[in-house]
Write a protein that holds these residues in place. Structure first.
Motif, PDB file in Angstrom:
ATOM      1  N   ALA A   1       0.152 -19.350  -9.086  1.00 51.24           N
ATOM      2  CA  ALA A   1      -0.255 -20.701  -8.704  1.00 51.24           C
ATOM      3  C   ALA A   1      -1.526 -21.134  -9.434  1.00 51.24           C
ATOM      4  CB  ALA A   1      -0.473 -20.772  -7.199  1.00 51.24           C
ATOM      5  N   GLY A   2      -2.032 -20.261 -10.319  1.00 53.94           N
ATOM      6  CA  GLY A   2      -3.218 -20.597 -11.096  1.00 53.94           C
ATOM      7  C   GLY A   2      -4.517 -20.563 -10.315  1.00 53.94           C
ATOM      8  N   ILE A   3      -4.549 -19.770  -9.238  1.00 50.01           N
ATOM      9  CA  ILE A   3      -5.734 -19.707  -8.377  1.00 50.01           C
ATOM     10  C   ILE A   3      -6.672 -18.609  -8.871  1.00 50.01           C
ATOM     11  CG2 ILE A   3      -6.555 -19.242  -6.027  1.00 50.01           C
ATOM     12  CD1 ILE A   3      -3.879 -20.551  -5.085  1.00 50.01           C
ATOM     13  N   ASP A   4      -7.905 -18.960  -9.101  1.00 52.68           N
ATOM     14  CA  ASP A   4      -8.935 -18.030  -9.554  1.00 52.68           C
ATOM     15  C   ASP A   4      -9.546 -17.357  -8.311  1.00 52.68           C
ATOM     16  OD1 ASP A   4     -11.094 -16.667 -10.605  1.00 52.68           O
ATOM     17  OD2 ASP A   4     -12.104 -18.461 -11.371  1.00 52.68           O
ATOM     18  N   LEU A   5      -9.244 -16.075  -8.133  1.00 49.79           N
ATOM     19  CA  LEU A   5      -9.692 -15.356  -6.946  1.00 49.79           C
ATOM     20  C   LEU A   5     -11.216 -15.223  -6.869  1.00 49.79           C
ATOM     21  CD1 LEU A   5      -7.095 -12.447  -6.752  1.00 49.79           C
ATOM     22  CD2 LEU A   5      -7.068 -14.670  -5.629  1.00 49.79           C
TER      23      LEU A   5
ATOM     24  N   PHE B   1      -7.359 -14.102   0.775  1.00 48.83           N
ATOM     25  CA  PHE B   1      -6.285 -14.040  -0.223  1.00 48.83           C
ATOM     26  C   PHE B   1      -4.918 -14.175   0.442  1.00 48.83           C
ATOM     27  CE2 PHE B   1      -9.210 -11.102  -2.901  1.00 48.83           C
ATOM     28  CZ  PHE B   1     -10.016 -12.176  -3.199  1.00 48.83           C
ATOM     29  N   GLU B   2      -4.752 -13.504   1.578  1.00 50.65           N
ATOM     30  CA  GLU B   2      -3.496 -13.561   2.312  1.00 50.65           C
ATOM     31  C   GLU B   2      -3.212 -14.990   2.782  1.00 50.65           C
ATOM     32  OE1 GLU B   2      -1.841 -10.571   5.524  1.00 50.65           O
ATOM     33  OE2 GLU B   2      -3.402 -11.837   6.404  1.00 50.65           O
TER      34      GLU B   2
ATOM     35  N   GLU C   1       1.021  -2.386  -2.476  1.00 48.95           N
ATOM     36  CA  GLU C   1       2.151  -3.187  -2.952  1.00 48.95           C
ATOM     37  C   GLU C   1       2.107  -4.593  -2.342  1.00 48.95           C
ATOM     38  OE1 GLU C   1       7.046  -3.076  -2.957  1.00 48.95           O
ATOM     39  OE2 GLU C   1       5.946  -1.329  -2.243  1.00 48.95           O
ATOM     40  N   TYR C   2       1.736  -4.677  -1.073  1.00 48.39           N
ATOM     41  CA  TYR C   2       1.609  -5.975  -0.409  1.00 48.39           C
ATOM     42  C   TYR C   2       0.518  -6.804  -1.074  1.00 48.39           C
ATOM     43  CZ  TYR C   2       0.118  -9.361   3.096  1.00 48.39           C
ATOM     44  OH  TYR C   2      -0.266 -10.520   3.738  1.00 48.39           O
ATOM     45  N   MET C   3      -0.663  -6.220  -1.248  1.00 47.14           N
ATOM     46  CA  MET C   3      -1.764  -6.965  -1.862  1.00 47.14           C
ATOM     47  C   MET C   3      -1.422  -7.363  -3.288  1.00 47.14           C
ATOM     48  SD  MET C   3      -3.892  -7.639   0.477  1.00 47.14           S
ATOM     49  CE  MET C   3      -5.122  -8.446  -0.555  1.00 47.14           C
ATOM     50  N   GLN C   4      -0.682  -6.538  -4.008  1.00 52.40           N
ATOM     51  CA  GLN C   4      -0.273  -6.908  -5.366  1.00 52.40           C
ATOM     52  C   GLN C   4       0.634  -8.132  -5.339  1.00 52.40           C
ATOM     53  OE1 GLN C   4      -1.539  -5.699  -8.315  1.00 52.40           O
ATOM     54  NE2 GLN C   4      -0.514  -7.566  -8.972  1.00 52.40           N
ATOM     55  N   ALA C   5       1.540  -8.203  -4.356  1.00 55.02           N
ATOM     56  CA  ALA C   5       2.402  -9.383  -4.227  1.00 55.02           C
ATOM     57  C   ALA C   5       1.570 -10.630  -3.906  1.00 55.02           C
ATOM     58  CB  ALA C   5       3.463  -9.152  -3.150  1.00 55.02           C
ATOM     59  N   VAL C   6       0.548 -10.469  -3.067  1.00 56.05           N
ATOM     60  CA  VAL C   6      -0.361 -11.580  -2.750  1.00 56.05           C
ATOM     61  C   VAL C   6      -1.075 -12.039  -4.019  1.00 56.05           C
ATOM     62  CG1 VAL C   6      -2.530 -12.138  -1.550  1.00 56.05           C
ATOM     63  CG2 VAL C   6      -0.661 -11.017  -0.306  1.00 56.05           C
TER      64      VAL C   6
END
Length: 187
Positions: A178-182, A76-77, A166-171
């Motif tokens: 960007a419309g990316i399906d995790l 994700f990062e 908070e960092y992961m939420q920003a990621v």
């Protein structure tokens, strides 16, 4: 199924394993495959392995119970960084394996997709391993250039004093915008 005993490694074997840990990290990022879901091939975690970075305050993450796996968080990062920096990758790398672990320094960088401006930062990793070659502790440190890079890549920077949330939420926000399906990238 029989419970197999783990093999205690010799000092030479431990140094070789620890070097492979660092090299598999570099290989995944150098090939720009982490953003596509690649993991660090030679990483084996001990049952109670943990992660810590001063960039995330005093939070020590128990890797066996963390809801986001090491593979997922790295993917994700890297994926979020590559939105603004399509060529984001290691620029330089040095590692120092030892019997009890390995340290390495990576300069990461890339060019902004709109302006072409180059940005980079240094990340320093330290891993402690046990007598079986399993990771028991991993930590990362970054230089101050990481702040400017994060502002450009995900729109905010730390240090995040209350942990990595908070960092992961920003990621996640960057990936979502960007419309990316995790779910396509989860391990």
């Amino acid at each position: 199924m029989m419970n197999q005993e783990k093999k205690v490694l010799t000092d030479a074997e431990r140094i070789a394993v620890n070097k492979k840990i660092a090299e598999s990290y570099l290989a995944a990022y150098d090939a720009k495959k982490v953003k596509d879901g690649a993991t660090y091939a030679d990483w084996k975690f001990a049952e109670k392995a943990d992660y810590w970075s001063p960039y995330f305050g005093n939070e020590k993450i128990d890797l066996s119970s963390n809801p986001v796996s090491v593979g997922d968080s790295a993917t994700f990062e890297a994926l979020s960084y590559s939105i603004e920096f399509p060529d984001w990758a290691p620029i330089s790398f040095q590692c120092w394996p030892a019997v009890n672990g390995v340290a390495w320094k990576t300069e990461f960088g890339g060019h902004r997709k709109d302006s072409g401006a180059a940005m980079s930062f240094f990340a320093y990793s330290y891993i402690d391993t046990n007598e079986y070659g399993e990771i028991i502790h991993w930590e990362t440190h970054v230089n101050s250039d990481y702040n400017d890079f994060l502002d450009a890549a995900i729109g905010t920077h730390g240090p995040f004093r209350n942990g990595s949330g908070e960092y992961m939420q920003a990621v996640y926000t960057k990936l979502g915008s960007a419309g990316i399906d995790l779910s396509k990238f989860m391990h």
